[in-house]
Scaffold this active site. Structure first.
Site, mmCIF file in Angstrom:
data_model
loop_
_atom_site.group_PDB
_atom_site.id
_atom_site.type_symbol
_atom_site.label_atom_id
_atom_site.label_comp_id
_atom_site.label_asym_id
_atom_site.label_seq_id
_atom_site.Cartn_x
_atom_site.Cartn_y
_atom_site.Cartn_z
ATOM 1 N NE ARG A 139 93.058 13.245 57.056
ATOM 2 C CZ ARG A 139 92.097 12.351 56.917
ATOM 3 N NH1 ARG A 139 92.082 11.586 55.855
ATOM 4 N NH2 ARG A 139 91.165 12.211 57.835
ATOM 5 N NE ARG A 197 85.204 11.171 51.491
ATOM 6 C CZ ARG A 197 84.568 10.444 52.411
ATOM 7 N NH1 ARG A 197 83.340 10.024 52.194
ATOM 8 N NH2 ARG A 197 85.169 10.131 53.541
ATOM 9 N NE ARG A 223 79.024 3.392 54.152
ATOM 10 C CZ ARG A 223 80.113 4.020 54.573
ATOM 11 N NH1 ARG A 223 80.127 5.342 54.632
ATOM 12 N NH2 ARG A 223 81.185 3.348 54.924
ATOM 13 N NE ARG A 247 76.642 9.588 55.477
ATOM 14 C CZ ARG A 247 77.778 9.499 56.154
ATOM 15 N NH1 ARG A 247 77.915 10.092 57.318
ATOM 16 N NH2 ARG A 247 78.798 8.803 55.694
ATOM 17 C CE LYS A 258 91.054 5.123 57.661
ATOM 18 N NZ LYS A 258 90.185 5.306 56.490
#
Length: 212
Positions: free
Chosen positions: A88, A167, A123, A156, A13
């Site tokens: 949301r 999530r 990542r 992370r 996004k």
């Protein structure tokens, strides 16, 4: 043009919002950034929000809406804006409508969960200089070590596979009804989020009726 950009965490996004900003010259409005700004500046709304946050509670919708309303009344929003991270929930979508924000187009970037998990769980970041890497797409020369400063790389907590999966469950539960809401309004476009950045940008521009 007033646009809402929907998409799972890691769907791109932010990258696509930059492309739209570049093309249309309109600001991207993030409720997270607005909240941080109010907290930093110690505004009345910011202090109210701080009370909820310090007691471990979610900032209520009506407080976020008041902050959003104040932000959308600024001069740079006169010719339109992109909303990122809001709404949301259906309740937030209805509150947006009640405050008179006439949204032109809602674009949902549709990406397979497994692709999102691959993107995010791969990542790695440098503990020292903050440089970003990826175990598949942007490997460091020496595994686990930053090319720029030689410090160790780490993953992370937000990017760990179990966290990403959790999530995504929350995202689907919250966002599917929002998509249905805007589909009923006749302003939702679903865009395939798989492929190169430029391919996805092309699809989004087509959905928005923007010529390259």
């Amino acid at each position: 043009m007033k646009i809402i950009l929907l998409g799972a965490p890691g769907a791109g996004k932010g990258t696509q919002a930059e492309k739209i900003i570049e093309k249309l010259g309109i600001p991207s409005i993030s409720t997270g950034n607005i909240l941080r700004e109010h907290l930093k500046n110690g505004t009345e709304l910011g202090e109210k929000a701080r009370g909820y946050m310090e007691s471990g509670n979610l900032v209520p919708d009506d407080l976020i809406i008041d902050m959003l309303k104040a932000r959308l009344s600024k001069d740079d929003c006169e010719n339109g804006y992109i909303l990122d991270g809001y709404p949301r929930t259906v309740a937030q979508a209805e509150a947006l409508k009640d405050m008179g924000a006439a949204i032109d187009k809602v674009v949902s970037i549709e990406t397979e969960d497994e692709a999102i998990i691959g993107r995010m769980s791969g990542r790695r970041s440098c503990k020292n200089c903050g440089a970003s890497y990826h175990t598949l797409f942007n490997k460091p020369q020496k595994e686990g070590i930053c090319d720029k400063c030689g410090a160790p790389l780490f993953q992370r907590d937000d990017d760990k596979e179990e966290t990403v999966r959790a999530r995504l469950v929350v995202f689907h539960e919250q966002t599917e009804p929002v998509k249905a809401y805007y589909e009923k309004e006749g302003i939702l476009s679903k865009v395939d989020g798989m492929g190169t950045i430029s391919e996805i940008t092309e699809r989004i521009f087509a959905a928005l009726g923007i010529t390259e």
